[in-house]
Design an enzyme around this catalytic site. Structure first.
Site, PDB file in Angstrom:
ATOM      1  N   ASP A   1       0.885  -1.165   0.000  1.00 28.45           N
ATOM      2  CA  ASP A   1       0.000   0.000   0.000  1.00 28.45           C
ATOM      3  C   ASP A   1       0.919   1.209   0.000  1.00 28.45           C
ATOM      4  OD1 ASP A   1      -1.649   2.141   0.499  1.00 28.45           O
ATOM      5  OD2 ASP A   1      -2.661   1.247   2.222  1.00 28.45           O
ATOM      6  N   ILE A   2       1.002   1.923  -1.128  1.00 28.61           N
ATOM      7  CA  ILE A   2       1.995   3.008  -1.206  1.00 28.61           C
ATOM      8  C   ILE A   2       1.659   4.171  -0.278  1.00 28.61           C
ATOM      9  CG2 ILE A   2       2.767   2.439  -3.544  1.00 28.61           C
ATOM     10  CD1 ILE A   2       1.191   5.019  -4.451  1.00 28.61           C
TER      11      ILE A   2
ATOM     12  N   THR B   1     -10.778   0.893 -18.017  1.00 24.82           N
ATOM     13  CA  THR B   1     -10.553   0.296 -16.694  1.00 24.82           C
ATOM     14  C   THR B   1     -11.583   0.863 -15.725  1.00 24.82           C
ATOM     15  OG1 THR B   1      -9.073   2.077 -15.987  1.00 24.82           O
ATOM     16  CG2 THR B   1      -8.038   0.168 -17.063  1.00 24.82           C
TER      17      THR B   1
ATOM     18  N   LYS C   1      -1.043  14.285 -11.508  1.00 21.95           N
ATOM     19  CA  LYS C   1      -0.239  13.628 -12.543  1.00 21.95           C
ATOM     20  C   LYS C   1       0.741  14.607 -13.196  1.00 21.95           C
ATOM     21  CE  LYS C   1      -1.787   9.396 -12.204  1.00 21.95           C
ATOM     22  NZ  LYS C   1      -0.936   8.288 -11.760  1.00 21.95           N
TER      23      LYS C   1
ATOM     24  N   ALA D   1      -8.283  17.448  -9.478  1.00 19.33           N
ATOM     25  CA  ALA D   1      -7.277  16.901  -8.561  1.00 19.33           C
ATOM     26  C   ALA D   1      -6.375  15.884  -9.244  1.00 19.33           C
ATOM     27  CB  ALA D   1      -7.975  16.262  -7.358  1.00 19.33           C
ATOM     28  N   TYR D   2      -6.976  14.956  -9.984  1.00 20.17           N
ATOM     29  CA  TYR D   2      -6.198  13.880 -10.630  1.00 20.17           C
ATOM     30  C   TYR D   2      -5.210  14.471 -11.639  1.00 20.17           C
ATOM     31  CZ  TYR D   2      -5.242   9.646 -13.368  1.00 20.17           C
ATOM     32  OH  TYR D   2      -4.626   8.601 -14.020  1.00 20.17           O
TER      33      TYR D   2
ATOM     34  N   SER E   1      -0.191  10.505 -16.784  1.00 23.39           N
ATOM     35  CA  SER E   1      -1.394  10.617 -17.612  1.00 23.39           C
ATOM     36  C   SER E   1      -1.300  11.838 -18.506  1.00 23.39           C
ATOM     37  CB  SER E   1      -2.625  10.754 -16.706  1.00 23.39           C
ATOM     38  OG  SER E   1      -3.757  11.123 -17.462  1.00 23.39           O
TER      39      SER E   1
END
Length: 288
Positions: free
Chosen positions: A84-85, A246, A213, A208-209, A158
């Site tokens: 779990d990072i 995904t 990235k 946020a994502y 990404s």
């Protein structure tokens, strides 16, 4: 059994990570780096899901037909290890176990683990940056000393991290960044601007994502620069797998996971002419 090569893939119980493990096993026999048996650690937070993923791969028709795995006389073996990072002790446990099992080092790490949350507010930003930026970098620093001098590190970022969504000022700060601290200061400014409800005025997208990235691409460049300046030869790159079908894309993606796995796998086991600190997509260098 002794292994000529050892690799680690994070966040690999499903989606792109799982496809990366499959493609590594399929493509390794023809890799210019093939010098004997390959051990791939498939890591995931959940032990049950991770072990189930390994079993699925052992029964995978494509891998069986290709005789890719050791059980069929192939070169690759896949083992599960919990990771779990977002948990420092989990990173340390994996690193300690790798050190003990592979004293001469590891050949590659593909940092694929990440999250994409619904909604946008200060808490979503904090959680997303925490995993995709800060925890991924913590893992990078923990893994880097384990990598052989000829090793590779691949960070799955990404295209959403491209810099065309930012004000000129923020974009120029990203492009001028030379150290991880430079990039981290941009991440902190983003989080503060979101808290104040003024991220757009500050030159950031309300995403946020995407920002996490962008940070990962910038920090990967900085990490590669530091490695080179310190005389290290590990190749450190980031890449976009593309818009992949995904859970993370809510199955809206246009690429299959196997197609999305191609660039990370290429950066880990193909001849990339010594390129480091770059951003890649569709197996090519891409402008950030």
């Amino acid at each position: 059994m002794t292994y000529s090569r050892v690799g680690v893939v994070t966040g690999a119980n499903k989606g792109i990570g799982l496809a990366v493990v499959r493609q590594l096993a399929l493509q390794y026999p023809k890799s210019p780096l093939n010098n004997g048996p390959l051990l791939i650690y498939l890591t995931a937070r959940d032990k049950g899901r991770g072990e189930a993923a390994v079993k699925d791969l052992e029964q995978d028709t494509q891998l069986k037909n290709a005789k890719a795995l050791k059980a069929n006389g192939g070169l690759s073996e896949i083992k599960f290890h919990a990771l779990d990072i977002t948990d420092s002790s989990s990173i340390k446990t994996l690193v300690d176990d790798l050190k003990e099992a592979h004293g001469d080092g590891v050949d590659f790490v593909i940092n694929n683990a990440g999250i994409a949350l619904d909604g946008f507010n200060a808490q979503v930003v904090k959680t997303t940056l925490g995993c995709n930026y800060y925890s991924t970098l913590e893992a990078c620093h923990a893994f880097l000393p384990l990598l052989k001098p000829t090793g590779r590190m691949v960070n799955v970022a990404s295209m959403s991290g491209k810099l065309n969504k930012y004000s000129d000022e923020i974009r120029n700060r990203f492009l001028a960044s030379k150290t991880e601290d430079d990039v981290t200061s941009i991440m902190k400014d983003f989080a503060s601007a979101v808290e104040a409800g003024k991220e757009k005025e500050a030159g950031f997208p309300s995403a946020a994502y995407a920002v996490s990235k962008a940070g990962l691409v910038g920090a990967t460049r900085a990490l590669a620069r530091t490695e080179k300046e310190n005389g290290g030869k590990v190749l450190i790159n980031s890449c976009c797998p593309g818009y992949v079908d995904t859970d993370m894309s809510k199955h809206n993606g246009t690429k299959s996971p196997d197609e999305g796995a191609q660039t990370p796998v290429m950066l880990a086991i193909q001849d990339i002419k010594g390129q480091t600190g770059e951003f890649w997509q569709s197996e090519k260098l891409f402008e950030w």
